[in-house]
Design an enzyme around this catalytic site. Sequence first.
Site, PDB file in Angstrom:
ATOM      1  N   ASN A   1     -22.135   2.137  17.282  1.00 54.97           N
ATOM      2  CA  ASN A   1     -21.152   1.349  16.532  1.00 54.97           C
ATOM      3  C   ASN A   1     -21.739  -0.025  16.248  1.00 54.97           C
ATOM      4  O   ASN A   1     -22.861  -0.321  16.645  1.00 54.97           O
ATOM      5  CB  ASN A   1     -19.833   1.255  17.311  1.00 54.97           C
ATOM      6  CG  ASN A   1     -20.037   0.640  18.676  1.00 54.97           C
ATOM      7  OD1 ASN A   1     -20.413  -0.512  18.804  1.00 54.97           O
ATOM      8  ND2 ASN A   1     -19.827   1.447  19.723  1.00 54.97           N
TER       9      ASN A   1
ATOM     10  N   LYS B   1      -2.183  -0.434  25.580  1.00 48.35           N
ATOM     11  CA  LYS B   1      -3.474  -0.209  26.260  1.00 48.35           C
ATOM     12  C   LYS B   1      -3.500  -0.861  27.642  1.00 48.35           C
ATOM     13  O   LYS B   1      -4.005  -0.289  28.610  1.00 48.35           O
ATOM     14  CB  LYS B   1      -4.587  -0.806  25.387  1.00 48.35           C
ATOM     15  CG  LYS B   1      -5.923  -0.169  25.603  1.00 48.35           C
ATOM     16  CD  LYS B   1      -6.878  -0.506  24.482  1.00 48.35           C
ATOM     17  CE  LYS B   1      -6.643   0.342  23.250  1.00 48.35           C
ATOM     18  NZ  LYS B   1      -7.615   0.106  22.188  1.00 48.35           N
TER      19      LYS B   1
HETATM   20  O1  C5P Z   1      -9.327   2.444  24.780  1.00 53.60           O
HETATM   21  P1  C5P Z   1     -10.259   1.453  24.174  1.00 53.60           P
HETATM   22  O2  C5P Z   1     -11.621   1.985  23.899  1.00 53.60           O
HETATM   23  O3  C5P Z   1      -9.715   0.732  22.965  1.00 53.60           O
HETATM   24  O4  C5P Z   1     -10.372   0.325  25.301  1.00 53.60           O
HETATM   25  C1  C5P Z   1     -11.206  -0.754  25.170  1.00 53.60           C
HETATM   26  C2  C5P Z   1     -11.511  -1.311  26.527  1.00 53.60           C
HETATM   27  O5  C5P Z   1     -11.838  -0.273  27.438  1.00 53.60           O
HETATM   28  C3  C5P Z   1     -12.726  -2.193  26.506  1.00 53.60           C
HETATM   29  O6  C5P Z   1     -12.570  -3.134  27.545  1.00 53.60           O
HETATM   30  C4  C5P Z   1     -13.849  -1.219  26.790  1.00 53.60           C
HETATM   31  O7  C5P Z   1     -14.986  -1.862  27.318  1.00 53.60           O
HETATM   32  C5  C5P Z   1     -13.209  -0.273  27.787  1.00 53.60           C
HETATM   33  N1  C5P Z   1     -13.663   1.108  27.693  1.00 53.60           N
HETATM   34  C6  C5P Z   1     -14.393   1.669  28.719  1.00 53.60           C
HETATM   35  N2  C5P Z   1     -14.782   2.979  28.673  1.00 53.60           N
HETATM   36  C7  C5P Z   1     -14.438   3.754  27.623  1.00 53.60           C
HETATM   37  C8  C5P Z   1     -13.697   3.215  26.568  1.00 53.60           C
HETATM   38  C9  C5P Z   1     -13.338   1.886  26.640  1.00 53.60           C
HETATM   39  O8  C5P Z   1     -14.705   0.957  29.692  1.00 53.60           O
HETATM   40  N3  C5P Z   1     -14.830   5.012  27.594  1.00 53.60           N
END
Ligand code: C5P
Length: 422
Positions: A235, A362
Amino acid sequence: MRATMKHAKSKRIVLGITGGIAAYKAAELARLLVKQGIEVQVAMTEAATHFITPATMQALTGRPVLIDQWQDDKGMSHIHASRAADAIVIAPATADFMAKLATGLADDLLSTLCLARDCPLLVAPAMNKQMWSNAATQRNVQRLLADGVTLLGPASGVQACGEEGMGRMLEPEALALDVVAALQNGTSLQESSLTPALSRGEREQKSTSALNGIKILLTAGPTYEAIDAVRGITNRSSGKMGYAIAQAALEMGAQVTLVSGPVALTPPVGAQVVQVSSVAEMFEAVKAHVAQADIFIGVAAVADYRVAQPSEQKLKKSDASLTLELVPNPDILAYVGGLPNAPFCVGFAAESEKLREHATEKRKKKNIPLLAANLAQSAIGSDNNELVLFDDAGEHLLPRADKLSVARALLQHTATLYLKGK
Ligand code: C5P
Protein backbone atom coordinates in the site's frame (compact mmCIF):
# COMPACT_ATOMS: atom_id res chain seq x y z
CA MET A 1 29.21 22.21 29.75
CA ARG A 2 27.28 25.18 31.11
CA ALA A 3 29.28 25.55 34.32
CA THR A 4 32.61 26.75 33.00
CA MET A 5 33.90 28.35 29.88
CA LYS A 6 37.46 27.12 29.41
CA HIS A 7 39.77 28.99 27.11
CA ALA A 8 40.12 27.86 23.52
CA LYS A 9 43.19 29.90 22.62
CA SER A 10 44.68 30.33 19.15
CA LYS A 11 41.48 29.25 17.47
CA ARG A 12 39.93 31.17 14.65
CA ILE A 13 36.32 31.31 13.70
CA VAL A 14 34.29 33.05 11.10
CA LEU A 15 31.20 34.55 12.71
CA GLY A 16 28.55 34.85 10.02
CA ILE A 17 25.71 37.28 10.70
CA THR A 18 22.54 37.19 8.63
CA GLY A 19 19.63 39.61 8.46
CA GLY A 20 17.38 39.08 11.45
CA ILE A 21 16.62 41.17 14.51
CA ALA A 22 18.71 38.80 16.67
CA ALA A 23 21.75 40.18 14.80
CA TYR A 24 22.24 42.67 17.63
CA LYS A 25 23.06 39.71 19.91
CA ALA A 26 25.95 38.77 17.60
CA ALA A 27 27.85 41.75 19.02
CA GLU A 28 27.76 40.26 22.51
CA LEU A 29 28.63 36.82 21.12
CA ALA A 30 31.66 38.28 19.32
CA ARG A 31 32.73 40.06 22.51
CA LEU A 32 32.51 36.86 24.57
CA LEU A 33 34.46 34.85 22.00
CA VAL A 34 37.19 37.46 21.69
CA LYS A 35 37.43 37.46 25.50
CA GLN A 36 38.16 33.73 25.27
CA GLY A 37 41.16 34.45 23.06
CA ILE A 38 39.43 33.33 19.88
CA GLU A 39 40.19 35.24 16.69
CA VAL A 40 36.85 36.27 15.28
CA GLN A 41 36.49 37.19 11.64
CA VAL A 42 33.02 38.59 11.05
CA ALA A 43 31.27 38.11 7.72
CA MET A 44 27.86 39.72 7.25
CA THR A 45 25.19 39.47 4.64
CA GLU A 46 24.02 42.75 3.18
CA ALA A 47 20.71 42.32 5.02
CA ALA A 48 22.52 41.96 8.36
CA THR A 49 24.07 45.42 7.94
CA HIS A 50 20.54 46.85 8.26
CA PHE A 51 20.30 45.42 11.79
CA ILE A 52 23.81 46.03 13.13
CA THR A 53 26.67 48.07 11.70
CA PRO A 54 29.92 46.57 10.44
CA ALA A 55 31.67 49.32 12.42
CA THR A 56 30.36 47.82 15.68
CA MET A 57 31.56 44.36 14.73
CA GLN A 58 34.95 45.68 13.56
CA ALA A 59 35.43 47.56 16.83
CA LEU A 60 34.65 44.43 18.87
CA THR A 61 36.83 42.04 16.86
CA GLY A 62 39.60 44.34 15.69
CA ARG A 63 39.20 43.12 12.11
CA PRO A 64 37.54 44.57 9.04
CA VAL A 65 34.21 42.90 8.37
CA LEU A 66 33.72 40.87 5.18
CA ILE A 67 30.54 41.70 3.29
CA ASP A 68 31.24 42.08 -0.38
CA GLN A 69 32.37 39.12 -2.42
CA TRP A 70 34.41 41.40 -4.62
CA GLN A 71 36.04 43.54 -1.95
CA ASP A 72 39.54 42.06 -2.31
CA ASP A 73 41.49 42.23 -5.56
CA LYS A 74 40.84 38.74 -6.82
CA GLY A 75 37.46 37.99 -5.26
CA MET A 76 39.11 35.26 -3.18
CA SER A 77 38.17 36.41 0.33
CA HIS A 78 35.77 33.50 0.72
CA ILE A 79 38.51 30.94 0.13
CA HIS A 80 41.04 32.73 2.37
CA ALA A 81 38.57 33.25 5.21
CA SER A 82 37.19 29.72 5.16
CA ARG A 83 40.65 28.12 4.94
CA ALA A 84 41.83 30.09 7.95
CA ALA A 85 38.86 29.09 10.12
CA ASP A 86 38.61 26.28 12.67
CA ALA A 87 34.83 26.65 12.55
CA ILE A 88 32.17 28.81 10.96
CA VAL A 89 29.38 29.97 13.24
CA ILE A 90 26.24 31.53 11.77
CA ALA A 91 24.41 33.55 14.43
CA PRO A 92 21.73 34.48 13.78
CA ALA A 93 20.82 32.20 10.88
CA THR A 94 17.61 33.28 9.15
CA ALA A 95 15.23 30.79 7.53
CA ASP A 96 16.33 32.16 4.18
CA PHE A 97 19.99 31.60 4.90
CA MET A 98 19.36 28.07 6.15
CA ALA A 99 17.52 27.36 2.91
CA LYS A 100 20.56 28.58 1.01
CA LEU A 101 22.88 26.38 3.06
CA ALA A 102 20.62 23.36 2.59
CA THR A 103 20.59 23.74 -1.18
CA GLY A 104 24.25 24.74 -1.52
CA LEU A 105 23.54 28.18 -2.94
CA ALA A 106 26.47 30.59 -2.98
CA ASP A 107 25.25 33.97 -4.16
CA ASP A 108 26.94 36.24 -1.62
CA LEU A 109 30.17 36.22 0.32
CA LEU A 110 28.88 34.45 3.44
CA SER A 111 27.07 31.63 1.62
CA THR A 112 30.07 31.17 -0.69
CA LEU A 113 32.35 31.00 2.31
CA CYS A 114 30.17 28.28 3.86
CA LEU A 115 30.19 26.26 0.67
CA ALA A 116 33.97 26.57 0.36
CA ARG A 117 34.66 25.50 3.96
CA ASP A 118 36.59 22.48 5.14
CA CYS A 119 35.77 23.02 8.82
CA PRO A 120 32.69 22.45 11.02
CA LEU A 121 29.65 24.67 10.49
CA LEU A 122 27.54 25.67 13.50
CA VAL A 123 24.21 27.33 12.88
CA ALA A 124 22.09 29.25 15.42
CA PRO A 125 18.62 29.67 13.90
CA ALA A 126 16.54 32.73 14.77
CA MET A 127 13.12 33.26 13.30
CA ASN A 128 9.41 33.56 13.92
CA LYS A 129 7.79 30.37 15.24
CA GLN A 130 5.69 29.86 12.11
CA MET A 131 8.77 30.19 9.92
CA TRP A 132 10.57 27.66 12.13
CA SER A 133 7.75 25.11 12.05
CA ASN A 134 7.09 25.58 8.33
CA ALA A 135 7.56 22.29 6.49
CA ALA A 136 10.15 23.87 4.17
CA THR A 137 12.31 25.05 7.09
CA GLN A 138 12.01 21.69 8.84
CA ARG A 139 13.02 19.97 5.61
CA ASN A 140 16.06 22.24 5.42
CA VAL A 141 16.90 21.52 9.06
CA GLN A 142 16.85 17.78 8.36
CA ARG A 143 19.05 18.24 5.35
CA LEU A 144 21.56 20.37 7.22
CA LEU A 145 21.74 17.86 10.05
CA ALA A 146 22.20 15.04 7.57
CA ASP A 147 25.04 17.07 6.02
CA GLY A 148 26.79 17.17 9.40
CA VAL A 149 25.93 20.77 10.25
CA THR A 150 25.49 21.43 13.99
CA LEU A 151 22.36 23.23 15.06
CA LEU A 152 22.58 25.40 18.16
CA GLY A 153 18.99 25.98 19.22
CA PRO A 154 16.63 27.56 18.59
CA ALA A 155 14.98 28.01 21.97
CA SER A 156 11.39 28.72 22.80
CA GLY A 157 10.21 32.03 24.24
CA VAL A 158 8.88 35.50 23.48
CA GLN A 159 9.80 36.63 19.98
CA ALA A 160 10.56 40.07 18.57
CA CYS A 161 7.18 40.06 16.81
CA GLY A 162 5.42 39.62 20.18
CA GLU A 163 4.43 36.01 19.58
CA GLU A 164 5.69 33.21 21.78
CA GLY A 165 7.13 29.90 20.56
CA MET A 166 10.07 28.03 19.10
CA GLY A 167 12.52 30.10 17.06
CA ARG A 168 14.37 32.39 19.46
CA MET A 169 18.11 32.43 19.04
CA LEU A 170 20.01 30.99 22.01
CA GLU A 171 21.49 33.67 24.25
CA PRO A 172 25.08 34.78 23.41
CA GLU A 173 26.44 33.26 26.63
CA ALA A 174 25.00 29.83 25.74
CA LEU A 175 26.20 30.10 22.15
CA ALA A 176 29.70 31.09 23.26
CA LEU A 177 29.87 28.02 25.50
CA ASP A 178 28.84 25.79 22.62
CA VAL A 179 31.35 27.34 20.25
CA VAL A 180 34.16 27.00 22.78
CA ALA A 181 33.20 23.37 23.47
CA ALA A 182 33.11 22.63 19.74
CA LEU A 183 36.53 24.19 19.24
CA GLN A 184 38.05 22.44 22.23
CA ASN A 185 36.91 18.88 21.91
CA GLY A 186 33.99 18.65 19.55
CA THR A 187 31.53 18.13 22.42
CA SER A 188 28.68 19.95 20.77
CA LEU A 189 29.42 18.45 17.40
CA GLN A 190 29.33 14.92 18.76
CA GLU A 191 26.20 15.55 20.75
CA SER A 192 24.50 16.89 17.73
CA SER A 193 25.43 14.06 15.43
CA LEU A 194 24.09 11.57 17.96
CA THR A 195 20.65 13.08 17.73
CA PRO A 196 20.55 14.36 14.19
CA ALA A 197 16.86 15.03 14.05
CA LEU A 198 16.81 17.24 17.11
CA SER A 199 18.50 20.53 17.77
CA ARG A 200 19.93 21.34 21.17
CA GLY A 201 17.26 23.86 22.10
CA GLU A 202 14.57 21.33 21.34
CA ARG A 203 16.35 18.63 23.34
CA GLU A 204 16.47 20.97 26.34
CA GLN A 205 12.79 21.69 25.93
CA LYS A 206 11.79 18.06 25.82
CA SER A 207 14.08 16.76 28.55
CA THR A 208 11.46 17.14 31.29
CA SER A 209 9.17 14.71 29.55
CA ALA A 210 6.87 12.21 31.19
CA LEU A 211 8.04 9.35 28.93
CA ASN A 212 11.46 9.08 30.54
CA GLY A 213 12.53 5.44 30.56
CA ILE A 214 9.18 4.19 29.27
CA LYS A 215 9.43 1.40 26.69
CA ILE A 216 7.48 1.98 23.52
CA LEU A 217 6.99 -0.63 20.82
CA LEU A 218 5.59 0.59 17.54
CA THR A 219 4.87 -0.65 14.06
CA ALA A 220 5.27 1.63 11.06
CA GLY A 221 5.11 1.72 7.29
CA PRO A 222 3.39 -0.60 4.84
CA THR A 223 3.59 -4.38 4.65
CA TYR A 224 4.39 -6.45 1.56
CA GLU A 225 2.63 -9.71 0.76
CA ALA A 226 4.24 -11.75 -1.99
CA ILE A 227 2.22 -12.94 -4.98
CA ASP A 228 5.20 -14.60 -6.59
CA ALA A 229 8.98 -14.25 -6.65
CA VAL A 230 8.89 -10.63 -7.84
CA ARG A 231 5.34 -9.32 -7.39
CA GLY A 232 3.44 -8.45 -4.29
CA ILE A 233 0.60 -6.59 -2.62
CA THR A 234 1.44 -3.46 -0.67
CA ASN A 235 0.00 0.00 0.00
CA ARG A 236 1.03 3.64 -0.22
CA SER A 237 2.01 4.13 3.43
CA SER A 238 5.34 6.03 3.54
CA GLY A 239 6.12 5.29 7.20
CA LYS A 240 6.53 9.04 7.88
CA MET A 241 3.94 9.16 10.67
CA GLY A 242 5.34 6.11 12.46
CA TYR A 243 8.93 7.35 12.14
CA ALA A 244 7.87 10.79 13.42
CA ILE A 245 6.27 9.12 16.45
CA ALA A 246 9.44 7.11 17.06
CA GLN A 247 11.49 10.29 16.90
CA ALA A 248 9.12 12.24 19.17
CA ALA A 249 9.13 9.36 21.67
CA LEU A 250 12.95 9.39 21.76
CA GLU A 251 12.96 13.13 22.33
CA MET A 252 10.63 12.58 25.26
CA GLY A 253 13.00 10.10 26.85
CA ALA A 254 11.33 6.81 25.84
CA GLN A 255 13.14 3.63 24.80
CA VAL A 256 11.84 2.87 21.34
CA THR A 257 11.58 -0.37 19.40
CA LEU A 258 10.45 0.33 15.86
CA VAL A 259 9.12 -2.58 13.81
CA SER A 260 9.21 -1.20 10.32
CA GLY A 261 7.80 -2.38 7.03
CA PRO A 262 9.69 -1.52 3.82
CA VAL A 263 10.13 2.27 3.66
CA ALA A 264 12.63 4.71 2.18
CA LEU A 265 13.33 6.53 5.46
CA THR A 266 16.31 6.74 7.77
CA PRO A 267 15.27 5.56 11.24
CA PRO A 268 15.77 8.02 14.08
CA VAL A 269 19.06 7.53 15.90
CA GLY A 270 18.55 5.74 19.20
CA ALA A 271 15.64 3.53 18.14
CA GLN A 272 16.02 -0.23 18.06
CA VAL A 273 14.83 -1.06 14.57
CA VAL A 274 13.46 -4.40 13.36
CA GLN A 275 13.01 -4.44 9.59
CA VAL A 276 10.21 -6.65 8.33
CA SER A 277 8.34 -7.17 5.12
CA SER A 278 5.22 -9.36 5.46
CA VAL A 279 2.52 -9.21 8.13
CA ALA A 280 3.70 -12.59 9.43
CA GLU A 281 7.18 -11.13 10.00
CA MET A 282 5.74 -8.00 11.62
CA PHE A 283 3.60 -10.18 13.89
CA GLU A 284 6.61 -12.29 14.93
CA ALA A 285 8.68 -9.18 15.68
CA VAL A 286 5.88 -7.69 17.80
CA LYS A 287 5.41 -10.95 19.69
CA ALA A 288 9.15 -11.08 20.38
CA HIS A 289 9.23 -7.58 21.91
CA VAL A 290 5.80 -6.97 23.40
CA ALA A 291 6.50 -8.45 26.83
CA GLN A 292 8.95 -5.61 27.57
CA ALA A 293 6.70 -2.83 26.23
CA ASP A 294 4.82 -0.33 28.40
CA ILE A 295 3.08 1.21 25.41
CA PHE A 296 2.27 -0.31 22.02
CA ILE A 297 1.43 1.96 19.08
CA GLY A 298 0.20 0.34 15.87
CA VAL A 299 0.90 2.87 13.15
CA ALA A 300 1.66 0.44 10.34
CA ALA A 301 -0.76 0.08 7.47
CA VAL A 302 -1.02 -3.66 7.88
CA ALA A 303 -2.38 -5.69 4.96
CA ASP A 304 -5.71 -7.24 5.90
CA TYR A 305 -5.15 -10.16 3.51
CA ARG A 306 -2.27 -12.17 2.10
CA VAL A 307 -2.04 -14.46 -0.87
CA ALA A 308 -2.94 -17.99 0.22
CA GLN A 309 -0.20 -19.64 -1.81
CA PRO A 310 2.43 -17.30 -3.16
CA SER A 311 4.40 -18.78 -6.04
CA GLU A 312 8.10 -19.31 -5.49
CA GLN A 313 8.69 -18.71 -9.18
CA LYS A 314 7.63 -15.72 -11.25
CA LEU A 315 4.15 -16.43 -12.63
CA LYS A 316 4.05 -16.70 -16.41
CA LYS A 317 1.71 -14.55 -18.41
CA SER A 318 -1.17 -16.22 -20.26
CA ASP A 319 -4.40 -15.17 -21.94
CA ALA A 320 -6.49 -16.79 -19.22
CA SER A 321 -7.74 -14.71 -16.30
CA LEU A 322 -5.94 -15.16 -13.02
CA THR A 323 -7.61 -15.45 -9.64
CA LEU A 324 -5.66 -14.93 -6.44
CA GLU A 325 -7.00 -16.47 -3.29
CA LEU A 326 -6.55 -14.11 -0.35
CA VAL A 327 -6.74 -15.19 3.27
CA PRO A 328 -7.08 -12.88 6.29
CA ASN A 329 -3.99 -11.78 8.20
CA PRO A 330 -3.79 -11.74 11.98
CA ASP A 331 -4.77 -8.41 13.54
CA ILE A 332 -1.60 -7.48 15.41
CA LEU A 333 -3.14 -4.64 17.39
CA ALA A 334 -6.14 -6.71 18.47
CA TYR A 335 -3.74 -9.49 19.53
CA VAL A 336 -1.65 -7.10 21.65
CA GLY A 337 -4.76 -5.45 23.10
CA GLY A 338 -6.04 -8.89 24.15
CA LEU A 339 -2.90 -10.01 25.98
CA PRO A 340 -3.36 -10.64 29.72
CA ASN A 341 -0.70 -8.05 30.62
CA ALA A 342 -1.31 -5.86 27.60
CA PRO A 343 0.69 -2.68 27.28
CA PHE A 344 -1.22 0.59 26.90
CA CYS A 345 -2.40 0.33 23.26
CA VAL A 346 -2.76 3.10 20.73
CA GLY A 347 -4.26 2.32 17.35
CA PHE A 348 -4.51 4.24 14.11
CA ALA A 349 -7.41 4.32 11.75
CA ALA A 350 -7.04 5.61 8.22
CA GLU A 351 -10.53 6.12 6.88
CA SER A 352 -11.65 7.41 3.52
CA GLU A 353 -15.10 8.44 4.82
CA LYS A 354 -17.26 8.55 7.98
CA LEU A 355 -14.18 9.06 10.13
CA ARG A 356 -15.95 9.38 13.50
CA GLU A 357 -18.30 6.45 12.98
CA HIS A 358 -15.64 4.03 11.81
CA ALA A 359 -13.08 5.14 14.37
CA THR A 360 -15.46 4.79 17.32
CA GLU A 361 -16.46 1.34 16.16
CA LYS A 362 -12.83 0.30 15.64
CA ARG A 363 -11.78 1.46 19.12
CA LYS A 364 -14.56 -0.61 20.64
CA LYS A 365 -13.89 -3.68 18.50
CA LYS A 366 -10.15 -3.70 19.17
CA ASN A 367 -10.72 -2.84 22.82
CA ILE A 368 -8.03 -0.19 22.96
CA PRO A 369 -7.99 2.94 25.14
CA LEU A 370 -6.81 5.38 22.46
CA LEU A 371 -7.37 5.52 18.73
CA ALA A 372 -5.94 8.17 16.41
CA ALA A 373 -8.01 8.60 13.27
CA ASN A 374 -7.11 10.41 10.09
CA LEU A 375 -8.39 10.74 6.58
CA ALA A 376 -6.44 8.33 4.40
CA GLN A 377 -6.54 10.73 1.43
CA SER A 378 -4.75 13.54 3.26
CA ALA A 379 -2.45 11.47 5.50
CA ILE A 380 -0.86 8.73 3.42
CA GLY A 381 2.51 9.78 2.00
CA SER A 382 2.00 13.41 3.06
CA ASP A 383 4.39 15.44 5.25
CA ASN A 384 1.47 16.88 7.20
CA ASN A 385 -1.36 15.31 9.09
CA GLU A 386 -4.40 16.08 11.20
CA LEU A 387 -5.62 13.57 13.80
CA VAL A 388 -8.79 13.11 15.77
CA LEU A 389 -8.11 11.19 18.98
CA PHE A 390 -10.83 9.02 20.45
CA ASP A 391 -10.62 7.92 24.09
CA ASP A 392 -12.96 7.38 27.05
CA ALA A 393 -13.30 11.14 27.52
CA GLY A 394 -14.43 11.73 23.93
CA GLU A 395 -12.76 13.34 20.91
CA HIS A 396 -9.72 15.59 20.68
CA LEU A 397 -8.59 17.29 17.51
CA LEU A 398 -4.86 17.60 16.82
CA PRO A 399 -4.89 20.26 14.10
CA ARG A 400 -3.02 19.96 10.82
CA ALA A 401 0.73 20.37 11.19
CA ASP A 402 3.92 18.64 10.10
CA LYS A 403 3.94 15.00 11.19
CA LEU A 404 6.62 15.50 13.86
CA SER A 405 4.56 18.20 15.61
CA VAL A 406 1.45 16.01 15.41
CA ALA A 407 3.47 13.06 16.76
CA ARG A 408 4.64 15.13 19.74
CA ALA A 409 1.06 16.15 20.54
CA LEU A 410 -0.16 12.56 20.21
CA LEU A 411 2.54 11.35 22.60
CA GLN A 412 1.74 14.06 25.14
CA HIS A 413 -1.85 12.84 25.13
CA THR A 414 -0.75 9.20 25.29
CA ALA A 415 1.61 9.92 28.21
CA THR A 416 -1.16 11.66 30.17
CA LEU A 417 -3.57 8.73 29.73
CA TYR A 418 -0.88 6.12 30.36
CA LEU A 419 0.30 7.76 33.60
CA LYS A 420 -3.27 8.29 34.79
CA GLY A 421 -3.96 4.56 34.38
CA LYS A 422 -0.90 3.45 36.33
O1 C5P B 1 -8.77 -2.44 11.23
P1 C5P B 1 -7.78 -1.47 10.69
O2 C5P B 1 -6.79 -2.06 9.75
O3 C5P B 1 -8.39 -0.21 10.11
O4 C5P B 1 -7.01 -0.97 12.00
C1 C5P B 1 -5.95 -0.11 11.94
C2 C5P B 1 -5.12 -0.25 13.18
O5 C5P B 1 -4.90 -1.62 13.48
C3 C5P B 1 -3.75 0.33 12.99
O6 C5P B 1 -3.30 0.75 14.27
C4 C5P B 1 -2.96 -0.85 12.48
O7 C5P B 1 -1.57 -0.71 12.72
C5 C5P B 1 -3.56 -2.01 13.26
N1 C5P B 1 -3.60 -3.27 12.53
C6 C5P B 1 -2.83 -4.33 12.94
N2 C5P B 1 -2.90 -5.54 12.31
C7 C5P B 1 -3.75 -5.72 11.27
C8 C5P B 1 -4.55 -4.66 10.83
C9 C5P B 1 -4.44 -3.45 11.49
O8 C5P B 1 -2.05 -4.18 13.90
N3 C5P B 1 -3.80 -6.89 10.67
